[in-house]
Design a protein around this motif. Structure first.
Motif, mmCIF file in Angstrom:
data_model
loop_
_atom_site.group_PDB
_atom_site.id
_atom_site.type_symbol
_atom_site.label_atom_id
_atom_site.label_comp_id
_atom_site.label_asym_id
_atom_site.label_seq_id
_atom_site.Cartn_x
_atom_site.Cartn_y
_atom_site.Cartn_z
ATOM 1 N N ALA A 133 6.871 2.808 -0.015
ATOM 2 C CA ALA A 133 6.991 3.181 -1.420
ATOM 3 C C ALA A 133 6.090 4.308 -1.871
ATOM 4 C CB ALA A 133 6.026 1.757 -2.062
ATOM 5 N N ALA A 134 4.948 4.600 -1.290
ATOM 6 C CA ALA A 134 4.162 5.706 -1.815
ATOM 7 C C ALA A 134 4.990 6.980 -1.561
ATOM 8 C CB ALA A 134 2.931 5.815 -0.949
ATOM 9 N N THR A 135 5.885 7.125 -0.309
ATOM 10 C CA THR A 135 6.690 8.306 -0.288
ATOM 11 C C THR A 135 7.689 8.292 -1.612
ATOM 12 O OG1 THR A 135 6.575 8.054 2.020
ATOM 13 C CG2 THR A 135 8.551 9.362 1.145
ATOM 14 N N TYR A 136 8.116 7.245 -1.998
ATOM 15 C CA TYR A 136 9.303 7.201 -3.098
ATOM 16 C C TYR A 136 8.303 7.717 -4.340
ATOM 17 C CZ TYR A 136 13.442 5.335 -1.403
ATOM 18 O OH TYR A 136 14.869 5.200 -0.766
ATOM 19 N N ALA A 137 7.176 7.400 -4.705
ATOM 20 C CA ALA A 137 6.392 7.606 -5.792
ATOM 21 C C ALA A 137 6.100 9.105 -5.840
ATOM 22 C CB ALA A 137 5.106 6.870 -5.795
ATOM 23 N N ASP A 138 6.073 9.518 -4.669
ATOM 24 C CA ASP A 138 5.637 10.870 -4.521
ATOM 25 C C ASP A 138 6.913 11.783 -4.823
ATOM 26 O OD1 ASP A 138 4.162 13.490 -3.620
ATOM 27 O OD2 ASP A 138 5.646 13.496 -1.923
ATOM 28 N N ARG A 139 8.263 11.300 -4.351
ATOM 29 C CA ARG A 139 9.249 12.069 -4.761
ATOM 30 C C ARG A 139 9.921 12.049 -6.108
ATOM 31 N NH1 ARG A 139 13.537 10.021 -0.338
ATOM 32 N NH2 ARG A 139 14.823 11.526 -1.241
ATOM 33 N N ILE A 140 9.345 11.205 -6.796
ATOM 34 C CA ILE A 140 9.616 10.776 -8.271
ATOM 35 C C ILE A 140 8.749 11.566 -8.934
ATOM 36 C CG2 ILE A 140 9.481 9.145 -10.185
ATOM 37 C CD1 ILE A 140 10.481 6.986 -8.276
ATOM 38 N N LEU A 141 7.543 11.505 -8.608
ATOM 39 C CA LEU A 141 6.416 12.620 -9.344
ATOM 40 C C LEU A 141 6.826 13.896 -9.133
ATOM 41 C CD1 LEU A 141 3.113 10.686 -8.342
ATOM 42 C CD2 LEU A 141 4.437 10.963 -10.744
ATOM 43 N N PRO A 146 15.050 8.422 -9.963
ATOM 44 C CA PRO A 146 14.951 7.049 -9.084
ATOM 45 C C PRO A 146 16.200 6.471 -8.624
ATOM 46 C CG PRO A 146 13.257 7.031 -10.912
ATOM 47 C CD PRO A 146 14.068 8.334 -11.098
#
Length: 186
Positions: A133-141, A146
């Motif tokens: 989930a943290a990796t996804y948040a980083d990619r979105i930021l 999404p």
């Protein structure tokens, strides 16, 4: 709730390993808070059938239902699987206590149940899930959209055992489970 239905296919094997006498297993869930329960059931039914274990849907919609369902499974030939469900997670202390009172071999979806006195858990590894989930948040930021990111299901599962509870229930974990467990609590 770490939804990965394939793990349900492993639950009958685990139940047979910890309680060979079990001939029926209830799968406890609340259809309101776990509408995805069908995915687990679809994986559990065929796996249980190959081991000649009857599958019973243990639907609960209130805290009163929890005790009545568990009382129904309180014979020496029954087991219980608590499915990933926010309602059941919120009522975990009651479920763990009743499982002990009724001497019911019970498999839980999260390690936290075992830490609080539950017998055994097998579910998605929470550390891997949160790291993903943290990796996804980083990619979105960093600008990723999404809706363009692929869905990633858990790839690592976590097995936790509670030796104290096993002793209380008169259960001996087979060496294969002790060896493969990610965590053994005494």
């Amino acid at each position: 709730m770490f939804i990965e239905a394939s793990l349900a296919g492993k639950w009958p094997d685990i139940m047979r390993a910890i309680a060979p006498q079990v001939s029926s297993v209830g799968l406890m869930f609340n259809p309101v808070t776990a509408p995805y329960a069908r995915y687990y059931l679809e994986m559990f039914y065929p796996a249980a059938a190959t081991l000649h274990i009857e599958t019973i849907e243990a639907v609960v919609t209130s805290t009163a239902d929890i005790e009545s369902i568990m009382a129904k499974f309180s014979d020496a030939h029954a087991g219980l699987v608590v499915m990933p469900d926010t309602f059941l997670f919120a009522n975990r202390k009651k479920i763990i206590s009743l499982a002990e009172r009724y001497r019911l071999p019970t498999i839980y979806p999260f390690q936290s149940f075992v830490a609080e006195g539950g017998l055994i858990s097998y579910g998605a590894d929470p550390i891997e899930t949160f790291t993903g989930a943290a990796t996804y948040a980083d990619r979105i930021l960093k600008g990723a959209k999404p809706n363009e990111l692929p869905v990633q299901l858990p790839t690592k599962f976590y097995l936790a055992l509670n030796l104290t509870t096993a002793k209380t229930l008169g259960i001996s974990f087979p060496p294969s489970l002790l060896f493969t467990a990610d965590e053994v609590t005494e």
